[in-house]
Scaffold this motif. Structure first.
Motif, PDB file in Angstrom:
ATOM      1  N   ALA A   1      17.398  55.878  77.609  1.00  0.00           N
ATOM      2  CA  ALA A   1      16.937  54.528  77.992  1.00  0.00           C
ATOM      3  C   ALA A   1      17.895  53.466  77.448  1.00  0.00           C
ATOM      4  N   HIS A   2      18.269  53.602  76.175  1.00  0.00           N
ATOM      5  CA  HIS A   2      19.193  52.625  75.588  1.00  0.00           C
ATOM      6  C   HIS A   2      20.518  52.611  76.365  1.00  0.00           C
TER       7      HIS A   2
ATOM      8  N   ARG B   1       7.375  51.056  72.176  1.00  0.00           N
ATOM      9  CA  ARG B   1       8.644  50.499  72.640  1.00  0.00           C
ATOM     10  C   ARG B   1       9.285  49.639  71.545  1.00  0.00           C
TER      11      ARG B   1
ATOM     12  N   THR C   1       5.183  57.076  70.851  1.00  0.00           N
ATOM     13  CA  THR C   1       6.013  56.154  70.076  1.00  0.00           C
ATOM     14  C   THR C   1       6.016  54.814  70.805  1.00  0.00           C
TER      15      THR C   1
ATOM     16  N   VAL D   1      11.764  62.461  72.225  1.00  0.00           N
ATOM     17  CA  VAL D   1      11.817  61.021  71.909  1.00  0.00           C
ATOM     18  C   VAL D   1      13.270  60.616  71.673  1.00  0.00           C
TER      19      VAL D   1
ATOM     20  N   ALA E   1       9.241  57.801  77.242  1.00  0.00           N
ATOM     21  CA  ALA E   1       9.279  58.055  75.788  1.00  0.00           C
ATOM     22  C   ALA E   1       7.957  57.623  75.146  1.00  0.00           C
ATOM     23  N   GLU E   2       7.371  56.542  75.661  1.00  0.00           N
ATOM     24  CA  GLU E   2       6.119  56.052  75.075  1.00  0.00           C
ATOM     25  C   GLU E   2       4.967  57.036  75.266  1.00  0.00           C
TER      26      GLU E   2
ATOM     27  N   LEU F   1      11.250  51.845  69.362  1.00  0.00           N
ATOM     28  CA  LEU F   1      12.461  52.355  70.021  1.00  0.00           C
ATOM     29  C   LEU F   1      13.546  51.280  70.031  1.00  0.00           C
TER      30      LEU F   1
ATOM     31  N   TYR G   1      23.394  55.438  71.794  1.00  0.00           N
ATOM     32  CA  TYR G   1      23.438  55.283  73.259  1.00  0.00           C
ATOM     33  C   TYR G   1      24.773  55.848  73.697  1.00  0.00           C
TER      34      TYR G   1
ATOM     35  N   TYR H   1      11.921  54.243  78.975  1.00  0.00           N
ATOM     36  CA  TYR H   1      11.143  53.801  77.810  1.00  0.00           C
ATOM     37  C   TYR H   1       9.676  54.204  78.012  1.00  0.00           C
TER      38      TYR H   1
ATOM     39  N   SER I   1      14.863  58.276  74.551  1.00  0.00           N
ATOM     40  CA  SER I   1      15.111  56.892  74.132  1.00  0.00           C
ATOM     41  C   SER I   1      16.612  56.601  74.127  1.00  0.00           C
ATOM     42  N   GLN I   2      17.427  57.579  73.744  1.00  0.00           N
ATOM     43  CA  GLN I   2      18.880  57.352  73.801  1.00  0.00           C
ATOM     44  C   GLN I   2      19.321  57.135  75.247  1.00  0.00           C
TER      45      GLN I   2
END
Ligand code: FAQ
Length: 342
Positions: free
Chosen positions: A60-61, A111, A109, A53, A104-105, A114, A125, A101, A57-58
């Motif tokens: 994605a960011h 969105r 978790t 995660v 990660a979901e 996140l 990020y 994202y 997520s990092q």
């Protein structure tokens, strides 16, 4: 909102009742060691889930924040052709953020969580997107060096042990290859131009070179996640080894372009079969990672503003989805049940 989360918080996910936690962990580690893909509904240790995660997520960011430095030039691209290419590239980055994202979901978790972590500064990020893009050559250098480094790091992720992440990376890497080539082409064109254009390219290369080498993360001995990520097949190649592969690949490309890489210590080491390069300023890296780079505040403020100003779009989409669902429910309800009582 819009979540694909399967709502499986890690403490509720248990291993097979026949196995103790220790046995389940050993079975899991053996699956990773055999190179099997782990899928969303498979049992996984909580730290594996948390690591994924965090990293996905990092990532994605980074894609979404990464749209900002280049977005800065969309209205000022020097020709229709370059503008079309840049638009396509920036849209691709948005798409990468969405695949990631979604990946990660699948780990349970949402969105919303996140995005909240990004906006509050809790989630990281990539450091690289905290540097400014004052000239058109910066756009070429982002394609050539930043996407080049991203591909070097991301190709091994196509074989990452977590299936949804690995599959997302396959498409992302194909698109990043196009991004890298457009950057090289842009710079190659400028390098055939005037002395001022050539100087603009060299200046951009000088400013981006060291931050790009930092993108690969801290040296292996200072990388706290390295050991477990390697054990679980999330990381296939270490930060330092990827950085070295990148330097070796770029030296030749720089020669073709006719630019100088700004490191007097950069030279071929025949004994190692690789290029030596000067030490990296890790103080700068940690300053940027901890929120004190040249553009950290501006980047985060732009993301928060975009989210807030887009609230009406999310509300409208949800209202429309509710309306559609109500219509569909009415259509499947038998007519007799819908008739009001006499
Ligand atoms: N920036 O123990 P490690 C792109 C943090 S996408 C900021 O080595 P790990 C596309 C790290 O999170 C670019 N923070 O960590 C594009 C950890 O902090 P934490 C992004 C960094 O995870 C192009 C701490 O340092 N790519 O460019 C950075 O094993 C053009 C300790 O580090 C990815 O995200 C950094 N550079 O290895 C878009 C790829 N490096 O979380 C637009 C996936 C490290 O404990 C335009 N990610 N940190 O608080 C990865 O491969 C890994 O996460 C690494 C870091 C290699 C980045």
């Amino acid at each position: 909102m819009y979540t694909q989360s399967m709502d499986v918080p890690s403490d509720e996910v248990s291993a097979s009742p026949a196995l103790s936690d220790a046995e389940a962990s050993a079975t899991f580690d053996a699956r990773c060691a055999r190179g099997e893909f782990i899928e969303a509904k498979d049992w996984m240790p909580a730290p594996y889930r948390q690591t994924l995660v965090r990293q996905i997520s990092q990532h994605a960011h980074s894609e979404i924040v990464g749209m900002l430095p280049e977005g800065n030039w969309l209205t000022r691209a020097p020709s229709l052709k370059r503008k079309t290419i840049l638009l396509a590239k920036v849209q691709d980055e948005g798409g990468h953020g969405l695949y990631l994202y979604a990946a990660a979901e699948t780990l349970g978790t949402s969105r919303d969580d996140l995005i909240a972590a990004l906006h509050s500064g809790r989630a990281k990020y990539s450091s690289i997107f905290n540097y400014p893009t004052p000239t058109w050559a910066d756009i070429g250098v982002i394609g050539w060096l930043v996407d080049g480094a991203a591909i070097m790091n991301q190709v091994p992720l196509c074989r990452c042990s977590y299936g949804p992440y690995a599959r997302a990376m396959i498409r992302i890497c194909r698109e990043e290859s196009f991004h890298q080539r457009q950057g090289f082409d842009l710079l190659h064109t400028l390098m055939q131009g005037t002395a001022a254009q050539q100087a603009m390219v060299q200046d951009a290369v000088n400013r981006w070179w060291w931050p790009v080498l930092m993108m690969f993360g801290p040296p292996d001995q200072d990388s706290p996640h390295a050991e477990t990520s390697v054990k679980w097949g999330i990381k296939r190649i270490s930060n330092d080894d990827l950085r070295q592969k990148f330097v070796d690949a770029i030296v030749e490309q720089a020669a073709v372009l006719g630019v100088t890489l700004p490191d007097p210590g950069l030279k071929w080491n025949a004994a190692r079969g690789a290029h030596d390069f000067s030490p990296i300023d890790w103080t700068e890296f940690w300053q940027v990672v901890n929120g004190h780079g040249p553009c950290n505040r501006e980047r985060l403020a732009a993301r928060v503003a975009a989210y807030d100003e887009g609230a009406w779009v999310r509300e409208a989409a949800l209202a429309y989805a509710d309306k559609q669902a109500a219509r569909q429910a009415a259509a499947v309800t038998p007519a007799t049940e819908r008739r009001s009582p006499p």
